[in-house]
Design a protein around this motif. Structure first.
Motif, PDB file in Angstrom:
ATOM      1  N   SER A  21      42.393  32.546  36.348  1.00  0.00           N
ATOM      2  CA  SER A  21      42.085  33.033  37.687  1.00  0.00           C
ATOM      3  C   SER A  21      40.687  32.571  38.078  1.00  0.00           C
ATOM      4  CB  SER A  21      42.140  34.556  37.734  1.00  0.00           C
ATOM      5  OG  SER A  21      43.425  35.032  37.412  1.00  0.00           O
ATOM      6  N   ALA A  23      38.164  33.905  40.943  1.00  0.00           N
ATOM      7  CA  ALA A  23      37.895  34.852  42.018  1.00  0.00           C
ATOM      8  C   ALA A  23      36.658  34.408  42.788  1.00  0.00           C
ATOM      9  CB  ALA A  23      37.687  36.245  41.444  1.00  0.00           C
ATOM     10  N   ASP A  73      46.079  32.954  46.142  1.00  0.00           N
ATOM     11  CA  ASP A  73      46.430  34.177  46.851  1.00  0.00           C
ATOM     12  C   ASP A  73      45.287  34.465  47.807  1.00  0.00           C
ATOM     13  OD1 ASP A  73      46.802  36.834  47.696  1.00  0.00           O
ATOM     14  OD2 ASP A  73      47.767  37.397  45.812  1.00  0.00           O
ATOM     15  N   LYS A  76      43.877  37.988  48.003  1.00  0.00           N
ATOM     16  CA  LYS A  76      42.999  38.347  46.893  1.00  0.00           C
ATOM     17  C   LYS A  76      41.818  37.398  46.772  1.00  0.00           C
ATOM     18  CE  LYS A  76      46.592  40.618  44.152  1.00  0.00           C
ATOM     19  NZ  LYS A  76      47.304  40.677  42.855  1.00  0.00           N
ATOM     20  N   ASN A  77      41.813  36.362  47.624  1.00  0.00           N
ATOM     21  CA  ASN A  77      40.733  35.380  47.589  1.00  0.00           C
ATOM     22  C   ASN A  77      40.574  34.782  46.193  1.00  0.00           C
ATOM     23  OD1 ASN A  77      38.925  33.973  49.247  1.00  0.00           O
ATOM     24  ND2 ASN A  77      37.188  35.242  48.613  1.00  0.00           N
ATOM     25  N   THR A  78      41.702  34.451  45.593  1.00  0.00           N
ATOM     26  CA  THR A  78      41.726  34.015  44.200  1.00  0.00           C
ATOM     27  C   THR A  78      42.624  32.788  44.029  1.00  0.00           C
ATOM     28  OG1 THR A  78      41.335  36.271  43.410  1.00  0.00           O
ATOM     29  CG2 THR A  78      42.261  34.706  41.830  1.00  0.00           C
TER      30      THR A  78
END
Length: 119
Positions: A21, A23, A73, A76-78
């Protein structure tokens, strides 16, 4: 201040899976022209692994095609990198990065997350 923070790395056996991930804070990844994952193996140059542009078009290095999937996403800014069927040669530090606008450079970088695959 823009920050990209990778997570999800670790040690796995060959054939295993990991999901990385990335972020973002201080930056909206949906506004990027392109987001991507890179990796640097010990003693080697940094290589591109996968990219996804603002239109959703993805590009993969030949070495990971069919095994890795890049996605994002926006809620989710991810940014993600799903890695399946891992091989020892996938062992590296993995970084996410962003190209903010068309014609720009890979401007924003994370600090990296280590992936180690044992045989």
């Amino acid at each position: 201040q823009v920050q990209l923070v990778e997570s999800g790395g670790g040690s796995v056996q060959a054939g295993g899976s990991l999901r990385l991930s990335c972020a973002a804070s201080g930056y909206t990844i949906s506004s990027a022209y392109c987001m991507g994952w890179f990796r640097r193996a010990p003693g080697k140059e940094r290589d591109g692994v996968a990219t996804i542009d603002s239109g959703g078009t993805t590009i993969y290095a030949n070495s990971v095609k069919g095994r890795f999937t890049i996605s994002q996403d926006n809620a989710k800014n991810t940014l993600y990198l799903q890695m399946n069927s891992l091989k020892p040669e996938d062992t590296a530090m993995y970084y996410c990065a962003a190209v903010p606008s068309y014609g720009g450079r890979w401007t924003y970088w994370g600090q990296g997350t280590q992936v180690t695959v044992s045989s």
